[in-house]
Design a protein around this motif. Sequence first.
Motif, short mmCIF file in Angstrom:
data_model
loop_
_atom_site.label_atom_id
_atom_site.label_comp_id
_atom_site.label_asym_id
_atom_site.label_seq_id
_atom_site.Cartn_x
_atom_site.Cartn_y
_atom_site.Cartn_z
N SER A 125 0.82 -1.20 0.00
CA SER A 125 0.00 0.00 0.00
C SER A 125 0.86 1.25 0.00
O SER A 125 0.57 2.24 -0.70
N LEU A 126 1.94 1.26 0.76
CA LEU A 126 2.83 2.42 0.83
C LEU A 126 3.51 2.66 -0.51
O LEU A 126 3.72 3.82 -0.91
N GLN A 127 3.86 1.59 -1.20
CA GLN A 127 4.47 1.74 -2.52
C GLN A 127 3.47 2.34 -3.51
O GLN A 127 3.80 3.21 -4.32
N GLU A 128 2.21 1.89 -3.40
CA GLU A 128 1.16 2.41 -4.28
C GLU A 128 0.87 3.88 -3.99
O GLU A 128 0.44 4.62 -4.87
N LEU A 140 10.33 4.71 -1.84
CA LEU A 140 10.48 3.60 -0.90
C LEU A 140 11.26 2.47 -1.57
O LEU A 140 10.88 1.99 -2.64
N PRO A 141 12.37 2.02 -0.98
CA PRO A 141 13.18 0.97 -1.61
C PRO A 141 12.54 -0.40 -1.48
O PRO A 141 11.67 -0.63 -0.63
N ALA A 142 12.97 -1.32 -2.31
CA ALA A 142 12.52 -2.70 -2.23
C ALA A 142 13.35 -3.44 -1.18
O ALA A 142 14.40 -2.97 -0.74
N LEU A 433 18.99 3.61 6.49
CA LEU A 433 17.74 4.08 7.09
C LEU A 433 16.92 4.85 6.07
O LEU A 433 17.47 5.63 5.28
N PHE A 434 15.61 4.63 6.10
CA PHE A 434 14.68 5.34 5.23
C PHE A 434 13.54 5.83 6.11
O PHE A 434 12.82 5.03 6.71
N SER A 435 13.39 7.15 6.25
CA SER A 435 12.39 7.72 7.15
C SER A 435 11.29 8.39 6.36
O SER A 435 11.55 9.08 5.37
N PHE A 436 10.05 8.20 6.81
CA PHE A 436 8.93 8.86 6.16
C PHE A 436 7.80 9.03 7.15
O PHE A 436 7.86 8.56 8.30
N LEU A 437 6.76 9.73 6.74
CA LEU A 437 5.60 9.98 7.58
C LEU A 437 4.41 9.17 7.08
O LEU A 437 4.24 8.97 5.88
#
Length: 604
Positions: A125-128, A140-142, A433-437
């Motif tokens: 869902s986040l990728q979509e 967003l990485p795989a 690290l990958f940060s998001f809201l």
Amino acid sequence: MNNNKQVSIGCASAFWGDTSTAAEQLITKSKLDYLVFDYLAEVTMSIMAGARMKNPAMGYAPDFVSNLSPLLDKISRDHTRIISNAGGINPKGCAEALRGEIEKQGLNLSVAVIEGDNIQALTKSLQEQNTREMFTGEPLPAGLLSLNAYLGASAISDALASGADIVITGRVVDSAVVTGALVHEFNWSYEDYDKLAQASLAGHIIECGAQCTGGNFTDWKTIPDYENIGFPIVEVNSDGSFVVTKPEETGGLVNCATVAEQVVYEIGDPGNYYLPDVICDFRDIALVQQGTNRVAVSGAKGKPASDSYKVSATYMDGFRCTATCLIGGIDAPAKAQRVADAILKKVSTLFGQKNLGDFTARSVELLGTEATYGVNGQRRDTREVVLKMSVAHPKKEALILFSREIAQAATGMAPGLTGMVGGRPNVQPVIKLFSFLIDKGQVSVSFELDGKSTPVDIIRSQTSYQAPASENTETETKPALQHCDASVPLIKLAWARSGDKGNHSNIGVIARKDEYLPYIRDALSKDRVAQYFKHLLDHPDSRVLCWEWPGLSALNFLLENSLGGGGIASLRIDPQGKAFAQQLLDMQIPVPSSIAQQLSFQES
């Protein structure tokens, strides 16, 4: 509600791997209402994910269980309640292990588990939704290793209200283990924003254990008995004001300076410190010494929380390898640099012959030459250096080749090479690290107690997260400076501490006296700090931000993208900016001769 009620909370862990003695010290030398433990740094979740891949029963901090087990009987008798984020990515596994110890000892202690921070089920869902990194804008990485939202305190307070003696969480903000306890004890509303801000400040001060009781303190020579340093306790009143202290007959020191250094640690804009339950304004807090090893703290203000959780994801991005050896003798730095250049050149040639491609990153640091100071380093004539080479590559086989080819330097390159630390270096994965809201409405939070799962209602405001402003928000008239005809190192005028958040580092600078602040402010412009650390600000998006902190007579600098990737993704010897403050304290600050003479007289 009893307005005279006071709640005592001790913190026995600052990170996964902290001392095993703190819990016993706090339980046996103090009378606590709560004992809390903080285990989770931003990359710890990925380390725990790797542990669970090898053993499905793991993925939590096992030392939480082993350290607590011998104390369970006393904890039960004293009615001390426990809160910890030791659950990592497997809170149920952590709870099961602890329940086994409780049952073995024939005790009656209930254990609640907070759930909902692990949102890997939302990956598709986040990728979509075209999720982007909150600082870089990257997609967003795989192949995510972990995906965890920073939850707040509400699930903890609900679990306590339902009778839990011990609460185990996964990823929550560090201060939530304290805030949750105080909301429950004082029956505060999650709209009591000033009280929530005070509770969050209490949690922030003690979340790093002994860092507020003398650990990492600028004036380290003044700290007694490191080997028996006292761990922190906060005594909190119903209005949110509190005192920071430590157990009697322990080492360390609690004064306004040791507490102030921890307040500024890992903070960006002190007027807008975002947490899931409240946005804190710490600019006008007051610290008052109330006696030996007792500091009273008040004045934090709060605003409605944002409508989002911050999420930290981790993913694997190739491999890394670090080799370290000693090189001694005349012209040691020059020899070390030539050896490093030769090894990297040879291995790059071999990569080309094998169609492996080149290194994606490389770092050579000559430790002993003040390498971390960059252009500000002063030591170049040393007769021994530690050569540290760190490299990264997408393919593990390439770095295995690198690790093997280093050995030739011992007999086929410059003399004096010895002490290969740890033998042939290991190849390790690079975890980034990958940060998001994420909107709070997408995250379902609950707690499990006595076999029953209970959903938690999360208050959602309409406030959106705002990135840090680049301009200082302090606008009051600055006093005129006296003529500066002398200079002193910053350390004579200030205390300082630095820390990390992802790839950013902050440096909090606290004036030892209010009268020193104008001269510190005048000397430490954003441009001058950026110039001083230009060897670290090598990212295209690197910049320096600065905020004033009136309540502490302090300045807070944020060095964005200064850590070479940060955490275990960085190839540097200081990937968390721990030494940045120490480097800045060397800077010469122009002052009037009257101040310089006063400082000189104090030292004599």
